[in-house]
Design a protein around this motif. Structure first.
Motif, mmCIF file in Angstrom:
data_model
loop_
_atom_site.group_PDB
_atom_site.id
_atom_site.type_symbol
_atom_site.label_atom_id
_atom_site.label_comp_id
_atom_site.label_asym_id
_atom_site.label_seq_id
_atom_site.Cartn_x
_atom_site.Cartn_y
_atom_site.Cartn_z
ATOM 1 N N PHE A 100 41.055 17.873 56.955
ATOM 2 C CA PHE A 100 41.437 18.803 56.607
ATOM 3 C C PHE A 100 43.394 18.194 56.526
ATOM 4 O O PHE A 100 44.057 17.575 57.646
ATOM 5 N N SER A 101 43.885 18.032 55.188
ATOM 6 C CA SER A 101 45.889 17.137 55.433
ATOM 7 C C SER A 101 45.976 19.226 54.480
ATOM 8 O O SER A 101 45.917 18.646 53.101
ATOM 9 N N GLY A 134 60.069 16.554 40.828
ATOM 10 C CA GLY A 134 59.385 16.832 42.946
ATOM 11 C C GLY A 134 58.635 16.226 42.466
ATOM 12 O O GLY A 134 58.383 15.248 43.541
ATOM 13 N N SER A 135 57.836 15.941 41.553
ATOM 14 C CA SER A 135 56.381 14.920 41.645
ATOM 15 C C SER A 135 56.728 12.950 41.927
ATOM 16 O O SER A 135 56.823 12.341 43.006
ATOM 17 N N ARG A 136 57.833 13.521 41.107
ATOM 18 C CA ARG A 136 58.565 11.608 41.169
ATOM 19 C C ARG A 136 59.372 11.740 42.932
ATOM 20 O O ARG A 136 58.827 10.702 43.583
ATOM 21 N N GLN A 137 59.865 13.028 43.214
ATOM 22 C CA GLN A 137 60.718 12.865 44.735
ATOM 23 C C GLN A 137 59.555 12.492 45.908
ATOM 24 O O GLN A 137 60.265 11.418 46.908
ATOM 25 N N ALA A 138 58.397 13.311 45.627
ATOM 26 C CA ALA A 138 57.133 13.065 47.032
ATOM 27 C C ALA A 138 56.703 12.097 47.003
ATOM 28 O O ALA A 138 55.833 12.192 47.478
ATOM 29 N N SER A 139 56.658 11.026 45.776
ATOM 30 C CA SER A 139 55.625 10.278 46.132
ATOM 31 C C SER A 139 55.116 9.132 46.532
ATOM 32 O O SER A 139 54.132 8.567 47.016
ATOM 33 N N GLN A 140 56.464 8.785 47.473
ATOM 34 C CA GLN A 140 55.714 7.593 48.910
ATOM 35 C C GLN A 140 55.825 8.106 49.554
ATOM 36 O O GLN A 140 55.132 7.824 50.528
ATOM 37 N N ASN A 141 55.855 9.714 50.033
ATOM 38 C CA ASN A 141 55.948 10.999 50.950
ATOM 39 C C ASN A 141 54.644 11.103 51.254
ATOM 40 O O ASN A 141 53.635 11.066 51.771
ATOM 41 N N ILE A 142 54.095 11.163 49.665
ATOM 42 C CA ILE A 142 52.480 11.624 49.555
ATOM 43 C C ILE A 142 51.054 10.087 49.297
ATOM 44 O O ILE A 142 51.272 11.071 50.484
ATOM 45 N N GLU A 147 48.023 7.137 53.689
ATOM 46 C CA GLU A 147 47.432 6.551 53.679
ATOM 47 C C GLU A 147 46.985 7.157 55.763
ATOM 48 O O GLU A 147 45.913 6.448 56.112
ATOM 49 N N ARG A 148 48.451 7.830 55.797
ATOM 50 C CA ARG A 148 47.737 7.984 57.438
ATOM 51 C C ARG A 148 46.741 8.997 57.418
ATOM 52 O O ARG A 148 45.467 9.232 58.763
ATOM 53 N N LYS A 151 43.918 7.073 57.768
ATOM 54 C CA LYS A 151 43.997 6.074 59.084
ATOM 55 C C LYS A 151 43.308 7.120 60.134
ATOM 56 O O LYS A 151 42.654 6.291 60.801
ATOM 57 N N HIS A 152 43.657 7.877 60.333
ATOM 58 C CA HIS A 152 43.575 9.019 60.818
ATOM 59 C C HIS A 152 41.456 9.452 61.201
ATOM 60 O O HIS A 152 40.942 9.502 62.110
ATOM 61 N N ALA A 153 41.531 9.439 60.227
ATOM 62 C CA ALA A 153 39.947 9.759 59.581
ATOM 63 C C ALA A 153 39.285 8.739 60.196
ATOM 64 O O ALA A 153 38.178 8.700 60.572
#
Length: 169
Positions: A100-101, A134-142, A147-148, A151-153
Protein backbone atom coordinates in the motif's frame (compact mmCIF):
# COMPACT_ATOMS: atom_id res chain seq x y z
CA UNK A 1 4.40 -11.48 -7.65
CA UNK A 2 3.38 -8.16 -6.17
CA UNK A 3 0.22 -6.14 -5.80
CA UNK A 4 0.63 -2.37 -5.57
CA UNK A 5 -2.25 -0.33 -4.13
CA UNK A 6 -1.83 3.43 -4.41
CA UNK A 7 -4.20 5.26 -2.10
CA UNK A 8 -5.30 8.84 -1.45
CA UNK A 9 -8.39 10.69 -0.31
CA UNK A 10 -10.63 10.26 -3.35
CA UNK A 11 -8.71 7.71 -5.41
CA UNK A 12 -9.17 9.82 -8.51
CA UNK A 13 -6.23 12.26 -8.62
CA UNK A 14 -2.82 11.59 -7.04
CA UNK A 15 -3.30 7.82 -6.79
CA UNK A 16 -4.60 7.63 -10.38
CA UNK A 17 -1.52 9.57 -11.54
CA UNK A 18 0.77 7.31 -9.49
CA UNK A 19 -0.77 4.21 -11.11
CA UNK A 20 -0.29 5.79 -14.54
CA UNK A 21 3.36 6.60 -13.83
CA UNK A 22 3.89 3.11 -12.41
CA UNK A 23 2.47 1.62 -15.61
CA UNK A 24 4.52 4.01 -17.78
CA UNK A 25 1.38 5.63 -19.21
CA UNK A 26 2.68 9.12 -18.35
CA UNK A 27 6.08 10.63 -19.29
CA UNK A 28 8.96 10.63 -16.82
CA UNK A 29 11.21 13.16 -18.55
CA UNK A 30 8.80 16.12 -18.59
CA UNK A 31 5.63 17.39 -16.99
CA UNK A 32 2.51 15.81 -18.45
CA UNK A 33 0.29 17.86 -20.72
CA UNK A 34 -3.27 18.83 -19.87
CA UNK A 35 -4.46 16.22 -22.39
CA UNK A 36 -2.30 13.46 -20.84
CA UNK A 37 -3.51 14.30 -17.34
CA UNK A 38 -7.19 14.47 -18.23
CA UNK A 39 -6.94 11.19 -20.18
CA UNK A 40 -5.32 9.27 -17.33
CA UNK A 41 -7.45 6.27 -16.29
CA UNK A 42 -9.99 7.31 -13.62
CA UNK A 43 -8.55 10.84 -13.33
CA UNK A 44 -11.26 13.11 -11.90
CA UNK A 45 -13.90 10.53 -12.79
CA UNK A 46 -14.74 8.78 -9.52
CA UNK A 47 -17.56 9.87 -7.27
CA UNK A 48 -17.43 9.93 -3.45
CA UNK A 49 -19.62 6.78 -3.53
CA UNK A 50 -16.67 4.90 -5.07
CA UNK A 51 -14.36 5.52 -2.11
CA UNK A 52 -13.21 2.24 -0.67
CA UNK A 53 -13.46 0.45 -4.02
CA UNK A 54 -10.30 -1.20 -5.36
CA UNK A 55 -9.74 -0.23 -8.99
CA UNK A 56 -7.44 -2.29 -11.19
CA UNK A 57 -5.25 -0.22 -13.54
CA UNK A 58 -3.14 -2.91 -15.18
CA UNK A 59 0.00 -5.02 -15.02
CA UNK A 60 3.40 -3.38 -14.89
CA UNK A 61 6.43 -4.42 -16.96
CA UNK A 62 7.21 -7.20 -14.46
CA UNK A 63 3.64 -8.53 -14.38
CA UNK A 64 2.76 -6.96 -11.02
CA UNK A 65 -0.83 -5.79 -10.48
CA UNK A 66 -1.46 -2.08 -9.92
CA UNK A 67 -4.58 -0.82 -8.13
CA UNK A 68 -5.85 2.39 -6.59
CA UNK A 69 -8.31 3.07 -3.78
CA UNK A 70 -9.82 6.19 -2.28
CA UNK A 71 -9.77 6.21 1.53
CA UNK A 72 -12.04 9.20 2.09
CA UNK A 73 -11.57 10.71 5.53
CA UNK A 74 -11.40 7.26 7.09
CA UNK A 75 -8.22 6.30 8.89
CA UNK A 76 -9.53 2.71 9.08
CA UNK A 77 -9.67 1.63 5.41
CA UNK A 78 -6.00 0.69 4.95
CA UNK A 79 -5.59 -0.87 8.43
CA UNK A 80 -8.77 -2.91 7.84
CA UNK A 81 -7.50 -4.12 4.47
CA UNK A 82 -4.17 -4.96 6.07
CA UNK A 83 -5.97 -6.90 8.80
CA UNK A 84 -7.86 -9.01 6.26
CA UNK A 85 -4.63 -9.69 4.36
CA UNK A 86 -2.92 -10.71 7.62
CA UNK A 87 -5.68 -13.31 8.14
CA UNK A 88 -4.93 -14.71 4.68
CA UNK A 89 -1.21 -14.67 5.44
CA UNK A 90 -1.71 -16.54 8.73
CA UNK A 91 -3.74 -19.30 7.10
CA UNK A 92 -1.33 -19.60 4.18
CA UNK A 93 -3.58 -18.27 1.44
CA UNK A 94 -1.79 -14.98 0.75
CA UNK A 95 0.44 -15.76 -2.23
CA UNK A 96 1.37 -12.27 -3.40
CA UNK A 97 3.18 -9.50 -1.59
CA UNK A 98 0.92 -6.43 -1.17
CA UNK A 99 2.27 -2.89 -0.96
CA UNK A 100 0.00 0.00 0.00
CA UNK A 101 1.48 3.38 -0.93
CA UNK A 102 -0.11 6.62 0.30
CA UNK A 103 0.07 9.28 -2.43
CA UNK A 104 -1.53 12.05 -0.33
CA UNK A 105 1.81 13.65 0.67
CA UNK A 106 2.38 14.56 -2.99
CA UNK A 107 -0.83 16.61 -3.27
CA UNK A 108 -0.29 20.37 -3.66
CA UNK A 109 -2.90 22.94 -2.64
CA UNK A 110 -4.05 23.45 -6.25
CA UNK A 111 -4.96 19.75 -6.51
CA UNK A 112 -6.76 19.79 -3.16
CA UNK A 113 -8.91 22.76 -4.15
CA UNK A 114 -9.34 21.44 -7.69
CA UNK A 115 -10.73 18.18 -6.31
CA UNK A 116 -13.03 20.07 -3.95
CA UNK A 117 -14.43 22.28 -6.71
CA UNK A 118 -14.69 19.54 -9.33
CA UNK A 119 -15.70 16.40 -7.41
CA UNK A 120 -17.56 17.81 -4.40
CA UNK A 121 -19.05 21.08 -5.66
CA UNK A 122 -19.39 20.00 -9.32
CA UNK A 123 -17.81 23.27 -10.55
CA UNK A 124 -15.51 21.90 -13.27
CA UNK A 125 -14.65 25.27 -14.87
CA UNK A 126 -12.79 26.15 -11.65
CA UNK A 127 -11.82 22.66 -10.47
CA UNK A 128 -10.36 21.12 -13.63
CA UNK A 129 -7.79 23.88 -14.34
CA UNK A 130 -6.68 23.68 -10.69
CA UNK A 131 -6.40 19.89 -10.95
CA UNK A 132 -4.26 20.17 -14.09
CA UNK A 133 -2.04 22.80 -12.44
CA UNK A 134 -1.71 20.69 -9.28
CA UNK A 135 -0.99 17.53 -11.26
CA UNK A 136 1.78 19.26 -13.15
CA UNK A 137 3.19 20.68 -9.88
CA UNK A 138 3.10 17.23 -8.25
CA UNK A 139 4.45 15.22 -11.18
CA UNK A 140 8.07 14.92 -10.01
CA UNK A 141 7.04 14.10 -6.44
CA UNK A 142 4.64 11.42 -7.67
CA UNK A 143 7.34 9.93 -9.89
CA UNK A 144 9.76 9.83 -6.92
CA UNK A 145 7.08 8.22 -4.75
CA UNK A 146 6.40 5.52 -7.37
CA UNK A 147 10.13 4.81 -7.75
CA UNK A 148 10.56 4.56 -3.96
CA UNK A 149 7.48 2.33 -3.69
CA UNK A 150 8.82 -0.08 -6.33
CA UNK A 151 12.28 -0.10 -4.75
CA UNK A 152 10.89 -0.72 -1.27
CA UNK A 153 8.69 -3.55 -2.55
CA UNK A 154 11.75 -5.34 -3.96
CA UNK A 155 13.78 -4.90 -0.77
CA UNK A 156 11.26 -5.92 1.89
CA UNK A 157 10.68 -9.49 2.97
CA UNK A 158 7.29 -8.66 4.51
CA UNK A 159 4.22 -9.91 2.67
CA UNK A 160 2.22 -6.78 3.58
CA UNK A 161 3.72 -3.31 3.54
CA UNK A 162 1.99 -0.01 4.29
CA UNK A 163 3.98 3.01 3.16
CA UNK A 164 2.72 6.27 4.63
CA UNK A 165 5.42 8.12 2.64
CA UNK A 166 5.58 11.26 4.79
CA UNK A 167 6.59 14.04 2.45
CA UNK A 168 7.30 12.56 -0.97
CA UNK A 169 9.55 15.37 -2.25
Amino acid sequence: MLIFIYNCYGGTHSSALAAAYHLKKLPFGRKPTKHEILNTDCFNQLSPKEMGKLIFHGLDEEGHKVYTIGRGSSKAVIPAMRGVLELFEKNGTLHEKVVFSNTSPTVPLAMTFGGLFSRRLKIDPIGVPLLVLGSRQASQNIIKLVERTKKHAKMTSSMIEVLDNGFAG
